[in-house]
Write a protein that holds these residues in place. Structure first.
Motif, PDB file in Angstrom:
ATOM      1  N   ALA A 175      22.058 -12.181  55.579  1.00  0.00           N
ATOM      2  CA  ALA A 175      20.697 -12.175  56.105  1.00  0.00           C
ATOM      3  C   ALA A 175      19.844 -11.203  55.290  1.00  0.00           C
ATOM      4  CB  ALA A 175      20.691 -11.779  57.570  1.00  0.00           C
ATOM      5  N   LEU A 176      18.728 -11.690  54.760  1.00  0.00           N
ATOM      6  CA  LEU A 176      17.774 -10.869  54.013  1.00  0.00           C
ATOM      7  C   LEU A 176      16.537 -10.678  54.888  1.00  0.00           C
ATOM      8  CD1 LEU A 176      17.911 -12.783  50.602  1.00  0.00           C
ATOM      9  CD2 LEU A 176      19.400 -10.921  51.365  1.00  0.00           C
ATOM     10  N   CYS A 177      16.170  -9.428  55.154  1.00  0.00           N
ATOM     11  CA  CYS A 177      15.049  -9.178  56.054  1.00  0.00           C
ATOM     12  C   CYS A 177      14.284  -7.941  55.608  1.00  0.00           C
ATOM     13  CB  CYS A 177      15.527  -9.024  57.498  1.00  0.00           C
ATOM     14  SG  CYS A 177      16.560  -7.555  57.766  1.00  0.00           S
ATOM     15  N   ASN A 178      13.128  -7.726  56.197  1.00  0.00           N
ATOM     16  CA  ASN A 178      12.283  -6.582  55.834  1.00  0.00           C
ATOM     17  C   ASN A 178      11.132  -6.459  56.830  1.00  0.00           C
ATOM     18  OD1 ASN A 178      12.006  -8.938  53.515  1.00  0.00           O
ATOM     19  ND2 ASN A 178      10.049  -8.504  54.521  1.00  0.00           N
ATOM     20  N   ASP A 179      10.473  -5.316  56.798  1.00  0.00           N
ATOM     21  CA  ASP A 179       9.246  -5.083  57.570  1.00  0.00           C
ATOM     22  C   ASP A 179       9.449  -5.258  59.067  1.00  0.00           C
ATOM     23  OD1 ASP A 179       7.018  -4.695  55.387  1.00  0.00           O
ATOM     24  OD2 ASP A 179       8.276  -6.349  54.699  1.00  0.00           O
ATOM     25  N   LEU A 180      10.316  -4.402  59.634  1.00  0.00           N
ATOM     26  CA  LEU A 180      10.494  -4.362  61.088  1.00  0.00           C
ATOM     27  C   LEU A 180       9.397  -3.531  61.759  1.00  0.00           C
ATOM     28  CD1 LEU A 180      13.457  -4.884  59.785  1.00  0.00           C
ATOM     29  CD2 LEU A 180      14.272  -4.160  62.017  1.00  0.00           C
ATOM     30  N   HIS A 181       8.947  -2.454  61.101  1.00  0.00           N
ATOM     31  CA  HIS A 181       7.831  -1.622  61.577  1.00  0.00           C
ATOM     32  C   HIS A 181       8.050  -1.096  62.992  1.00  0.00           C
ATOM     33  CE1 HIS A 181       4.499  -2.587  58.496  1.00  0.00           C
ATOM     34  NE2 HIS A 181       5.627  -3.067  58.004  1.00  0.00           N
ATOM     35  N   LEU A 182       9.224  -0.551  63.271  1.00  0.00           N
ATOM     36  CA  LEU A 182       9.473   0.030  64.589  1.00  0.00           C
ATOM     37  C   LEU A 182       8.457   1.140  64.871  1.00  0.00           C
ATOM     38  CD1 LEU A 182      11.726  -0.682  66.697  1.00  0.00           C
ATOM     39  CD2 LEU A 182      12.073  -1.636  64.419  1.00  0.00           C
ATOM     40  N   GLY A 183       7.839   1.084  66.037  1.00  0.00           N
ATOM     41  CA  GLY A 183       6.828   2.062  66.409  1.00  0.00           C
ATOM     42  C   GLY A 183       5.410   1.552  66.287  1.00  0.00           C
ATOM     43  N   GLU A 184       5.208   0.420  65.621  1.00  0.00           N
ATOM     44  CA  GLU A 184       3.865  -0.146  65.476  1.00  0.00           C
ATOM     45  C   GLU A 184       3.412  -0.741  66.806  1.00  0.00           C
ATOM     46  OE1 GLU A 184       2.680  -2.476  61.811  1.00  0.00           O
ATOM     47  OE2 GLU A 184       2.626  -4.091  63.304  1.00  0.00           O
ATOM     48  N   THR A 185       2.112  -0.644  67.088  1.00  0.00           N
ATOM     49  CA  THR A 185       1.566  -1.187  68.336  1.00  0.00           C
ATOM     50  C   THR A 185       0.482  -2.236  68.126  1.00  0.00           C
ATOM     51  OG1 THR A 185      -0.031   0.627  68.485  1.00  0.00           O
ATOM     52  CG2 THR A 185       2.076   0.928  69.629  1.00  0.00           C
ATOM     53  N   THR A 186      -0.060  -2.330  66.906  1.00  0.00           N
ATOM     54  CA  THR A 186      -1.114  -3.311  66.624  1.00  0.00           C
ATOM     55  C   THR A 186      -0.848  -3.950  65.271  1.00  0.00           C
ATOM     56  OG1 THR A 186      -2.720  -1.984  67.856  1.00  0.00           O
ATOM     57  CG2 THR A 186      -3.596  -3.716  66.438  1.00  0.00           C
ATOM     58  N   ALA A 187      -0.783  -5.269  65.256  1.00  0.00           N
ATOM     59  CA  ALA A 187      -0.540  -5.999  64.008  1.00  0.00           C
ATOM     60  C   ALA A 187      -1.864  -6.477  63.421  1.00  0.00           C
ATOM     61  CB  ALA A 187       0.366  -7.202  64.272  1.00  0.00           C
ATOM     62  N   GLY A 188      -1.992  -6.399  62.095  1.00  0.00           N
ATOM     63  CA  GLY A 188      -3.096  -7.050  61.421  1.00  0.00           C
ATOM     64  C   GLY A 188      -4.383  -6.277  61.318  1.00  0.00           C
ATOM     65  N   LEU A 189      -4.325  -4.958  61.352  1.00  0.00           N
ATOM     66  CA  LEU A 189      -5.536  -4.182  61.125  1.00  0.00           C
ATOM     67  C   LEU A 189      -5.913  -4.273  59.655  1.00  0.00           C
ATOM     68  CD1 LEU A 189      -4.751  -1.003  63.266  1.00  0.00           C
ATOM     69  CD2 LEU A 189      -6.252  -2.913  63.850  1.00  0.00           C
ATOM     70  N   VAL A 190      -7.159  -4.625  59.350  1.00  0.00           N
ATOM     71  CA  VAL A 190      -7.605  -4.828  57.983  1.00  0.00           C
ATOM     72  C   VAL A 190      -8.585  -3.727  57.608  1.00  0.00           C
ATOM     73  CG1 VAL A 190      -8.698  -6.418  56.352  1.00  0.00           C
ATOM     74  CG2 VAL A 190      -7.339  -7.313  58.256  1.00  0.00           C
ATOM     75  N   THR A 191      -8.226  -2.944  56.612  1.00  0.00           N
ATOM     76  CA  THR A 191      -9.083  -1.863  56.149  1.00  0.00           C
ATOM     77  C   THR A 191     -10.425  -2.408  55.663  1.00  0.00           C
ATOM     78  OG1 THR A 191      -7.145  -0.605  55.458  1.00  0.00           O
ATOM     79  CG2 THR A 191      -9.260   0.062  54.541  1.00  0.00           C
ATOM     80  N   GLY A 192     -11.524  -1.789  56.141  1.00  0.00           N
ATOM     81  CA  GLY A 192     -12.855  -2.172  55.692  1.00  0.00           C
ATOM     82  C   GLY A 192     -13.448  -3.358  56.418  1.00  0.00           C
ATOM     83  N   MET A 193     -12.720  -3.905  57.406  1.00  0.00           N
ATOM     84  CA  MET A 193     -13.229  -5.040  58.177  1.00  0.00           C
ATOM     85  C   MET A 193     -13.151  -4.689  59.662  1.00  0.00           C
ATOM     86  SD  MET A 193     -14.130  -7.466  56.048  1.00  0.00           S
ATOM     87  CE  MET A 193     -14.059  -9.003  56.939  1.00  0.00           C
ATOM     88  N   PRO A 194     -14.086  -3.865  60.188  1.00  0.00           N
ATOM     89  CA  PRO A 194     -13.976  -3.364  61.555  1.00  0.00           C
ATOM     90  C   PRO A 194     -13.998  -4.449  62.616  1.00  0.00           C
ATOM     91  CG  PRO A 194     -16.141  -2.880  60.627  1.00  0.00           C
ATOM     92  CD  PRO A 194     -15.291  -3.361  59.496  1.00  0.00           C
ATOM     93  N   LEU A 195     -14.603  -5.603  62.327  1.00  0.00           N
ATOM     94  CA  LEU A 195     -14.632  -6.669  63.314  1.00  0.00           C
ATOM     95  C   LEU A 195     -13.353  -7.505  63.316  1.00  0.00           C
ATOM     96  CD1 LEU A 195     -18.318  -7.940  63.100  1.00  0.00           C
ATOM     97  CD2 LEU A 195     -17.265  -6.476  64.822  1.00  0.00           C
ATOM     98  N   MET A 196     -12.484  -7.287  62.342  1.00  0.00           N
ATOM     99  CA  MET A 196     -11.204  -7.987  62.314  1.00  0.00           C
ATOM    100  C   MET A 196     -10.214  -7.230  63.185  1.00  0.00           C
ATOM    101  SD  MET A 196     -11.477 -10.745  60.596  1.00  0.00           S
ATOM    102  CE  MET A 196     -13.064 -10.803  61.424  1.00  0.00           C
ATOM    103  N   ARG A 197     -10.277  -7.499  64.462  1.00  0.00           N
ATOM    104  CA  ARG A 197      -9.441  -6.767  65.412  1.00  0.00           C
ATOM    105  C   ARG A 197      -7.966  -7.092  65.188  1.00  0.00           C
ATOM    106  NH1 ARG A 197     -12.503  -4.505  69.357  1.00  0.00           N
ATOM    107  NH2 ARG A 197     -14.655  -5.233  69.513  1.00  0.00           N
ATOM    108  N   GLY A 198      -7.125  -6.082  65.351  1.00  0.00           N
ATOM    109  CA  GLY A 198      -5.695  -6.319  65.287  1.00  0.00           C
ATOM    110  C   GLY A 198      -5.222  -7.019  66.541  1.00  0.00           C
TER     111      GLY A 198
END
Length: 498
Positions: A175-198
């Motif tokens: 199994a090849l895997c990556n990017d578990l991000h344990l501890g993250e609470t919001t996915a998809g925050l985009v720098t410089g785009m404040p209306l792009m809500r996570g």
């Protein structure tokens, strides 16, 4: 979403259009799902995807919503209903049926006992409504098949041709895997785009990185993986608590350093969060690269596993806040070149967080999305002189992408979609004596499928155009190769660190 991913220029107009719905979204940040016992009269089936395609099976997913409804994000409310796939070897004769055993809004059907090299036609249906594909028009992609058959009719049937299996006897699966991000609470925050809500988890449900991490372990076991390689961004920021939780989850697969191996990503950084007061390394405290390690050694390593050589790279071996390009120390790069040269004919898999190159992205490619250019060239030069290396697995981009470069065409560069968000899964490497297959699987537990569907809203719903993979081949491929020197005993260490 990758921490260094810039807002896409090519998609900017579409993002701004979606951002105009920001006011409505703000009123529904924790939109409830409808009553699961409610069966709406009008159902719409969307987001059809052929996720996995092997020589004898196919995994097909889609979503059902209440037609005409709006959850506040411009998407339908989920509709819990039945799902089935009808299929056959002629588009006018779909004489076989595969149905789910329970009603859901997040459909996952696996076709089995398919014939290698055969073209199949299929249609996914829920309550008589034919599912329509996930649109990949911005990348000129195809989410539902290996041909364009069926696209002119909107509802299919669509088609795919199964590949031939890798030649020879099956040896083992990894199994090849990556990017578990344990501890993250919001996915998809985009720098410089404040209306792009996570996108956050629904109220009352568990943290999505933990849900997806547990589903990874369960699915990898169920698919027959005997080893697991996790290519970085195990945590959201290198905090000891998150790394400890990641260790607990991955220990469900087996023993670290024997059944599974982990390398650092930029989110597992060596900056202020990643180093503790005694000067040690939080990441290596949780995942020592050598037996008995305590955070004061290197985070890169080599292992011999029953004839298979595995090299794990620390592609963020520097202090920093997680930004900037990936980087190896001069010492690590010298070690890597020497090791590859010394074992140039041995079957070898390399894994590290940052990819060597990022090709065919609808997003602008910045230096932060890949390994330092000079070092990437040095690694490719080493591969060119090492015919035994056959696979380089990377994460960081959160997408499925297969790349072959002219400098070393015998090495598949495989980026694998993130565990923690849409499409939410891992790649299964199946090694045979005469070749290997790479097959991407979404995790199939009910909580994982629900979060995967919810998190496709990242980047105002345009995330699938980037993350799924432009073609079936970006997430499913077969490569002939002499790998007869590997034995099934590769599930256990046969030699100490090289």
């Amino acid at each position: 979403m990758p921490c260094c991913l810039a807002a896409p220029h090519a998609l900017l107009r579409a993002l701004h259009s979606a951002a105009r719905r920001g006011t409505a979204q703000a009123r529904h940040l924790h939109d409830p799902d409808p009553d699961p016992d409610h069966a709406p009269d009008a159902v719409s089936a969307v987001n059809l995807e052929l996720v996995t395609l092997t020589e004898d099976r196919a995994v097909i997913t889609w979503h059902t919503g209440v037609a005409g409804s709006d959850d506040g994000f411009g998407r339908m409310l989920p509709a819990v209903t039945e799902g089935e796939v009808v299929y056959g070897t002629h588009p006018a004769h779909l004489n076989r049926t595969a149905a789910e055993d329970r009603d859901t809004a997040h459909h996952y059907v696996e076709l089995t006992d398919l014939e290698p090299g055969q073209t199949y036609y299929y249609q996914a249906r829920s309550r008589g409504s034919a599912a329509t594909p996930t649109p990949l028009h911005l990348v000129k992609g195809n989410a539902v098949g290996t041909s364009l058959h069926g696209f002119g009719t909107h509802a299919g049937p669509y088609s795919f041709t199964t590949p031939q299996p890798p030649p020879g006897r099956h040896l083992l699966s990894i199994a090849l895997c990556n990017d578990l991000h344990l501890g993250e609470t919001t996915a998809g925050l985009v720098t410089g785009m404040p209306l792009m809500r996570g996108i956050s988890q629904r109220l009352g449900l568990g943290p999505y990185p933990e849900i997806m991490g547990r589903a990874l372990v369960e699915e990898a076991h169920r698919r027959g993986a005997r080893l697991l390689l996790a290519a970085g961004d195990i945590s959201a920021g290198g905090a000891p608590r998150d790394l400890s939780e990641a260790r607990r989850l991955l220990d469900g697969f087996g023993t670290h350093g024997q059944d599974y191996f982990v390398v650092r990503g930029n989110h597992d950084r060596r900056g202020r969060q990643g180093l503790h007061e005694e000067g040690g390394d939080n990441f290596l405290d949780a995942f020592p690269a050598s037996d008995g390690g305590s955070g004061d050694g290197p985070a890169y390593f080599a292992r011999d596993l029953g004839g298979l050589r595995v090299l794990g790279l620390d592609t963020y071996e520097k202090r920093g806040n997680g930004a900037g390009s990936g980087g190896l120390s001069d010492e690590q790069l010298a070690w890597f070149r020497a090791d590859v040269r010394a074992h140039k004919d041995q079957p070898t898999v390399v894994f590290g967080h940052h990819p060597l190159t990022v090709r065919n992205s609808p997003f602008p490619v910045t230096s932060g999305q890949r390994l330092n250019r000079r070092q990437a060239r040095a690694i490719l030069d080493a591969y060119a002189a090492a015919p035994g290396v056959f696979l380089h697995h990377a994460g960081h981009t959160h997408r499925n992408k297969r790349t072959l470069l002219p400098q070393a065409r015998h090495v598949t560069l495989q980026e694998v979609g993130a565990v923690k968000e849409y499409p939410g899964g891992f790649c299964l490497l199946r090694i045979h004596t005469g070749g290997y297959a790479l097959n991407y699987y979404k995790t199939s537990s009910a909580p994982a499928r629900e979060w995967s569907e919810r998190s496709r809203r990242v980047a105002a719903g345009l995330w699938p155009q980037y993350a799924l993979g432009r073609s079936v081949r970006d997430r499913n491929s077969v490569t002939p190769r002499d790998l007869s020197g590997i034995t099934p005993a590769a599930a256990r260490i046969s030699a100490a660190q090289g």
